[in-house]
Design a protein around this motif. Structure first.
Motif, PDB file in Angstrom:
ATOM      1  N   ASP A  51      -4.728   0.350  -8.514  1.00 44.28           N
ATOM      2  CA  ASP A  51      -5.776   0.352  -7.301  1.00 44.28           C
ATOM      3  C   ASP A  51      -7.125  -0.147  -8.021  1.00 44.28           C
ATOM      4  N   ALA A  52      -7.489   0.479  -9.273  1.00 43.91           N
ATOM      5  CA  ALA A  52      -8.641   0.332  -9.718  1.00 43.91           C
ATOM      6  C   ALA A  52      -8.857  -1.149 -10.045  1.00 43.91           C
ATOM      7  N   THR A  53      -7.862  -1.751 -10.789  1.00 45.41           N
ATOM      8  CA  THR A  53      -7.961  -3.347 -10.871  1.00 45.41           C
ATOM      9  C   THR A  53      -7.943  -4.119  -9.842  1.00 45.41           C
ATOM     10  N   ARG A  54      -7.571  -3.991  -8.835  1.00 42.79           N
ATOM     11  CA  ARG A  54      -7.270  -4.521  -7.580  1.00 42.79           C
ATOM     12  C   ARG A  54      -8.784  -4.447  -6.820  1.00 42.79           C
ATOM     13  N   ALA A  55      -9.357  -3.192  -6.904  1.00 44.23           N
ATOM     14  CA  ALA A  55     -10.461  -2.893  -6.212  1.00 44.23           C
ATOM     15  C   ALA A  55     -11.596  -3.797  -7.006  1.00 44.23           C
ATOM     16  N   VAL A  56     -11.811  -3.532  -8.075  1.00 44.25           N
ATOM     17  CA  VAL A  56     -13.115  -4.201  -8.994  1.00 44.25           C
ATOM     18  C   VAL A  56     -12.737  -5.804  -8.979  1.00 44.25           C
ATOM     19  N   ALA A  57     -11.695  -6.353  -9.038  1.00 42.10           N
ATOM     20  CA  ALA A  57     -11.477  -7.837  -8.863  1.00 42.10           C
ATOM     21  C   ALA A  57     -11.611  -8.460  -7.305  1.00 42.10           C
ATOM     22  N   LEU A  58     -11.246  -7.740  -6.485  1.00 41.19           N
ATOM     23  CA  LEU A  58     -11.284  -8.177  -5.144  1.00 41.19           C
ATOM     24  C   LEU A  58     -12.658  -7.821  -4.505  1.00 41.19           C
ATOM     25  N   GLY A  59     -13.277  -7.022  -5.174  1.00 40.21           N
ATOM     26  CA  GLY A  59     -14.523  -6.214  -4.504  1.00 40.21           C
ATOM     27  C   GLY A  59     -14.413  -5.553  -3.309  1.00 40.21           C
ATOM     28  N   ILE A  60     -13.067  -4.809  -3.026  1.00 38.40           N
ATOM     29  CA  ILE A  60     -12.720  -3.722  -1.951  1.00 38.40           C
ATOM     30  C   ILE A  60     -12.862  -2.381  -2.388  1.00 38.40           C
TER      31      ILE A  60
ATOM     32  N   GLY B 203     -11.877   1.413  -3.589  1.00 37.77           N
ATOM     33  CA  GLY B 203     -10.944   1.777  -4.505  1.00 37.77           C
ATOM     34  C   GLY B 203     -11.286   2.019  -5.890  1.00 37.77           C
ATOM     35  N   SER B 204     -12.561   1.557  -6.096  1.00 30.09           N
ATOM     36  CA  SER B 204     -13.000   1.585  -7.484  1.00 30.09           C
ATOM     37  C   SER B 204     -13.114   2.940  -8.145  1.00 30.09           C
ATOM     38  N   ALA B 205     -13.083   3.854  -7.199  1.00 30.23           N
ATOM     39  CA  ALA B 205     -13.044   5.516  -7.601  1.00 30.23           C
ATOM     40  C   ALA B 205     -11.910   5.621  -8.528  1.00 30.23           C
TER      41      ALA B 205
ATOM     42  N   PRO C  86       0.799  -1.124  -0.130  1.00 32.00           N
ATOM     43  CA  PRO C  86       0.149   0.005  -0.033  1.00 32.00           C
ATOM     44  C   PRO C  86       1.040   1.259  -0.200  1.00 32.00           C
ATOM     45  N   VAL C  87       0.295   2.178  -0.830  1.00 30.21           N
ATOM     46  CA  VAL C  87       1.081   3.547  -0.627  1.00 30.21           C
ATOM     47  C   VAL C  87       1.393   4.319   0.676  1.00 30.21           C
ATOM     48  N   ALA C  88       0.502   3.907   1.498  1.00 29.16           N
ATOM     49  CA  ALA C  88       0.700   4.613   2.861  1.00 29.16           C
ATOM     50  C   ALA C  88       1.758   3.779   3.732  1.00 29.16           C
ATOM     51  N   ASP C  89       2.262   2.886   3.410  1.00 29.78           N
ATOM     52  CA  ASP C  89       3.547   1.802   3.911  1.00 29.78           C
ATOM     53  C   ASP C  89       4.929   2.063   3.177  1.00 29.78           C
TER      54      ASP C  89
END
Length: 277
Positions: free
Chosen positions: A234-243, A245-247, A212-215
């Motif tokens: 971030d977008a790819t990860r959000a839509v794939a994992l349902g978390i 970040g999809s913004a 994560p960027v914060a780390d």
């Protein structure tokens, strides 16, 4: 004394053949590139080597070390990493687009094609589309390996996977135009390979791909937030994992569109230059 040339009855003026349409040119040239890819499937295999090695290395060796304080809860590192590896493969494929164009410029293929009534843009678009097809095959193979061997379980379901694949291909196509533009101006394999090495690691490691960027360190957080690949990952990860970040999906698409438009212009300008100094 003046005279008038009489037109022979039934005679017609033969129109000059303008050549085939741009769409037909792109279709034929893309088919040519894809046939070459089928004849040399090792190009797909070799292109898979680095992303697959990275996937297995990070998940098996560094998984526990990279579970940082800001890591998403309830997500395994395999699930976290696979979308980043897909983007990494997109970067790799885009780098090879520029190298492949430089090789065609050197071996005389482009010289022969440019002697025909073909639009320069058609050659470049066909190259980008064939490389996009190669990237799509590689993405599917990476997903199959991740699901079958590493237990990748994207909670976004089939819809999330399809959206993540689509976004990855958009990013791959956009970056491919960047390196096509670079290739049309440099036209030498050695500098292109050097640029590839210089571009790859900062793009991927100075982003949210692996942690994560914060780390990240404070100065690297600034770089990562300015890195377009951070939005794509971030977008790819959000839509794939349902978390959450999809913004980032809309900014990733908009940035990719801007990159395509600008790079396309530079690529066509560079490609129109004489092949010999």
């Amino acid at each position: 004394m003046t005279s008038t040339l009489a037109r022979t009855p039934g005679a017609t003026t033969r129109a000059r053949w303008p050549g085939s349409s741009v769409a037909s040119q792109i279709l034929v040239l893309t088919d040519r590139s894809l046939r070459a890819l089928v004849r040399e499937p090792q190009l797909v295999v070799f292109g898979l080597m680095q992303p697959v090695i990275l996937l297995f290395l990070f998940t098996q060796v560094f998984a526990n070390l990279l579970m940082t304080p800001h890591f998403p809860q309830g997500i395994s590192y395999v699930d976290y990493l696979v979308p980043a590896v897909l983007i990494d493969n997109a970067v790799q494929s885009s780098l090879q687009s520029g190298v492949g164009l430089v090789e065609d410029l050197k071996n005389g293929v482009v010289s022969r094609l440019r002697s025909l009534p073909i639009q320069p843009a058609s050659l470049l678009i066909a190259r980008s589309l064939s490389d996009l097809c190669r990237s799509a095959v590689q993405i599917i193979l990476i997903l199959v390996l991740a699901i079958a061997l590493l237990g990748y379980t994207p909670k976004g379901g089939v819809t999330g996977i399809l959206i993540s694949i689509g976004l990855t291909l958009v990013v791959s196509w956009a970056l491919g135009w960047v390196f096509l533009a670079v290739g049309t101006w440099i036209r030498k394999a050695e500098p292109m390979q050097t640029i590839n090495g210089i571009a790859l690691f900062p793009l991927m490691f100075a982003s949210s791909a692996y942690v994560p960027v914060a780390d990240l360190p404070a100065w690297l957080q600034v770089v990562a937030r300015a890195n377009p690949l951070t939005y794509a990952v971030d977008a790819t990860r959000a839509v794939a994992l349902g978390i959450p970040g999809s913004a980032a999906l809309a900014p990733a698409v908009v940035i990719s569109a801007v990159i395509v438009i600008v790079s396309f212009g530079f690529a066509v300008l560079g490609f129109r230059r004489p092949l010999t100094p």
